[in-house]
Design a protein around this motif. Structure first.
Motif, mmCIF file in Angstrom:
data_model
loop_
_atom_site.group_PDB
_atom_site.id
_atom_site.type_symbol
_atom_site.label_atom_id
_atom_site.label_comp_id
_atom_site.label_asym_id
_atom_site.label_seq_id
_atom_site.Cartn_x
_atom_site.Cartn_y
_atom_site.Cartn_z
ATOM 1 N N ASN A 1 2.612 -12.458 54.901
ATOM 2 C CA ASN A 1 3.019 -11.520 55.952
ATOM 3 C C ASN A 1 4.282 -11.994 56.661
ATOM 4 O O ASN A 1 5.178 -11.204 56.968
ATOM 5 N N ALA A 2 4.320 -13.322 56.916
ATOM 6 C CA ALA A 2 5.507 -13.867 57.578
ATOM 7 C C ALA A 2 6.742 -13.724 56.692
ATOM 8 O O ALA A 2 7.832 -13.395 57.176
ATOM 9 N N ASN A 3 6.558 -13.995 55.391
ATOM 10 C CA ASN A 3 7.699 -13.844 54.472
ATOM 11 C C ASN A 3 8.173 -12.401 54.396
ATOM 12 O O ASN A 3 9.383 -12.129 54.360
ATOM 13 N N ASP A 4 7.195 -11.472 54.358
ATOM 14 C CA ASP A 4 7.572 -10.063 54.327
ATOM 15 C C ASP A 4 8.326 -9.665 55.592
ATOM 16 O O ASP A 4 9.349 -8.961 55.537
ATOM 17 N N ALA A 5 7.791 -10.128 56.744
ATOM 18 C CA ALA A 5 8.468 -9.808 58.007
ATOM 19 C C ALA A 5 9.855 -10.428 58.058
ATOM 20 O O ALA A 5 10.820 -9.807 58.532
ATOM 21 N N ALA A 6 9.969 -11.691 57.550
ATOM 22 C CA ALA A 6 11.278 -12.343 57.541
ATOM 23 C C ALA A 6 12.242 -11.608 56.620
ATOM 24 O O ALA A 6 13.439 -11.470 56.934
ATOM 25 N N ALA A 7 11.724 -11.137 55.478
ATOM 26 C CA ALA A 7 12.593 -10.396 54.562
ATOM 27 C C ALA A 7 13.079 -9.101 55.206
ATOM 28 O O ALA A 7 14.258 -8.729 55.081
ATOM 29 N N VAL A 8 12.151 -8.417 55.892
ATOM 30 C CA VAL A 8 12.547 -7.187 56.582
ATOM 31 C C VAL A 8 13.579 -7.492 57.663
ATOM 32 O O VAL A 8 14.578 -6.763 57.818
ATOM 33 N N ALA A 9 13.344 -8.596 58.398
ATOM 34 C CA ALA A 9 14.291 -8.957 59.458
ATOM 35 C C ALA A 9 15.654 -9.317 58.875
ATOM 36 O O ALA A 9 16.700 -8.953 59.433
ATOM 37 N N ARG A 10 15.627 -10.044 57.741
ATOM 38 C CA ARG A 10 16.913 -10.396 57.119
ATOM 39 C C ARG A 10 17.650 -9.155 56.638
ATOM 40 O O ARG A 10 18.873 -9.059 56.772
ATOM 41 N N ARG A 11 16.897 -8.220 56.039
ATOM 42 C CA ARG A 11 17.556 -6.989 55.597
ATOM 43 C C ARG A 11 18.130 -6.219 56.787
ATOM 44 O O ARG A 11 19.253 -5.697 56.725
#
Length: 477
Positions: A234-244
């Motif tokens: 979940n954290a990786n997904d959120a970080a990926a969304v934040a990076r995008r």
């Protein structure tokens, strides 16, 4: 609050010590019981032999043996014999003291029955020592020697001690080995945790018997890993969304800045043309033609606002470049000369303020001269906007260890202690004490710090009693 630690003793050592200790206690109890029973048995055997000798004496007297011969026959290694004749003559061991109790009379032996046993009507004899009257009136005393029993018991005790030590050593090795085999699931749990730490996130224990203690621990460990893996995903997904989202914001900011530069440049040109046209057509003072003077004023306001918008767009473009990874062009640069040029520029823009340059006249660093000049320009523009007339701005250049430092200080209202870091946040403007009518957008200091960090240096606001003080640090060499 002090950190509480969890006791983590060695289970293998605890199990081994507990098992060996229990075996040692059992060996002590068994050894004590065996020693007691064995000693009692040896004493009983010695008593039986004593009784046999004692009851053989009357028959020997009836057979006509002399007192000395009787003593020689009855004397054995484990028994001491003394015979006191009717006339008081002593035979045998002279050190034996007759038993203090009334001596048993020893009558002539009874006939042997069919079973081969001689009847003994005198009852139980005293243990290990007995005295009796023979038919000829002599007094017979026989005493058992218990030193043999003691030696035998000492030998048995020594052998039991050696056997117990060997048993404990073997038991300790066996229990340690068995405990290691029993605790092997914990070693697998540790290996799984280490593997997960190294990146193998999919490993699990999968206990075959979840009802046991180790099974419960393994299941709890697997559930914890599932929860951690889910949280990490979940954290990786959120970080990926934040990076995008951040990348999209940077692209939008950069694109918007680029797109705005062209129309702003056109508006600036139109405003300049309006001002020039109004100036050429005005043959009379501005006050003589109010509409023409008003048109010129509007054009001047338009030009000023356009310049501010263009500067904001330029700052936004710099922020976008810093976030995306600014490309520098370092070269051997004289930091002292850049500081001198920026001091001269500031003195020209703010003639009512005293601008001083102190410190080393020359100081070379490997840096991008354009970006270093931009850092000092932002710092001096900030100081110029907030330094009152007749105030003073000081730029000091020096080398401290392996660091080149430029300190910019002013005599303005200063910066509160709690705002010394906040001023480096983007789009942050302090209260009226420093920003009233300054025209700044709150991007100059963040850009300056970003450029300093891109050079592997730093920019900080120092604590100052009077005014504000900023220090730029860049590595030398």
């Amino acid at each position: 609050m002090s950190r509480q630690t969890t006791p983590t003793p060695s289970l293998r050592r605890r199990v081994t010590v507990a098992a060996v200790g229990l075996i040692a206690v059992l060996l002590i109890l068994v050894g004590f019981a065996f020693d007691t029973v064995f000693g009692a048995r040896l004493t009983d055997d010695l008593d039986d032999e004593l009784a046999d000798l004692f009851y053989d004496a009357p028959a020997l007297v009836e057979a006509g043996l002399s007192p000395q011969e009787l003593v020689d026959v009855l004397q054995e290694p484990d028994f001491r014999v003394q015979l006191i004749g009717a006339d008081g003559t002593r035979y045998g061991d002279p050190d034996i003291v007759p038993a203090p109790e009334h001596p048993h009379p020893l009558p002539t032996p009874a006939p042997i029955d069919v079973a081969g046993q001689t009847p003994m009507p005198w009852g139980d004899l005293p243990s290990l020592k007995v005295t009796g009257l023979l038919s000829d009136g002599s007094l017979l005393t026989i005493q058992a020697d218990t030193s043999g029993v003691s030696r035998t018991r000492a030998t048995v005790r020594r052998n039991m001690l050696i056997g117990a030590i060997v048993t404990l050593v073997v038991a300790a090795l066996a229990v340690r080995f068995a405990a290691g085999r029993a605790l092997s699931p914990l070693q697998r749990l540790t290996a799984t945790a280490d593997g997960i730490t190294l990146g193998d996130r999919g490993r699990r224990l999968h206990p075959d018997r979840p009802g046991t203690e180790l099974g419960h621990a393994a299941e709890a460990f697997d559930r914890m890993l599932d929860a951690l893996e889910s949280a990490e995903q979940n954290a990786n997904d959120a970080a990926a969304v934040a990076r995008r989202a951040e990348a999209q914001s940077r692209r939008f900011l950069s694109d918007a800045a680029h797109e705005l530069r062209t129309p702003l440049a056109g508006i600036q040109a139109v405003a300049d043309q309006l001002i020039a046209s109004a100036t050429k057509r005005s043959d009379a003072p501005d006050g003589a033609d109010p509409s023409r003077a008003r048109t010129r004023r509007y054009a001047e306001l338009l030009a000023g606002e356009t310049r501010r918008a263009a500067r904001l767009v330029h700052d936004l473009l710099d922020i976008a470049r810093i976030d995306a990874g600014l490309s520098l062009r370092p070269e051997h640069t004289d930091l002292g000369r850049i500081a001198t040029d920026e001091v001269d520029r500031t003195a020209m823009l703010a003639p009512e303020v005293t601008v001083r340059r102190t410190g080393d006249p020359e100081l070379y660093v490997d840096a991008d001269p354009t970006r270093v000049a931009q850092i000092l320009s932002n710092l001096l523009d900030n100081a110029r906007r907030h330094t009152p007339p007749a105030g003073q701005i000081t730029v000091h250049v020096e080398k401290v260890d392996d660091t080149a430092q430029v300190t910019v200080s002013d005599t303005g209202p200063g910066i509160a202690e709690g705002d010394r870091e906040r001023i480096f946040d983007r789009l942050v403007r302090l209260d009226d004490a420093r920003d009233q009518d300054s025209g700044g957008a709150g991007l100059g200091l963040p850009i300056a710090r970003g450029l300093a960090e891109a050079h592997h240096g730093s920019l900080e606001c120092l604590s100052s009693r009077d005014g504000a003080t900023f220090r730029l640090s860049l590595p030398v060499g």
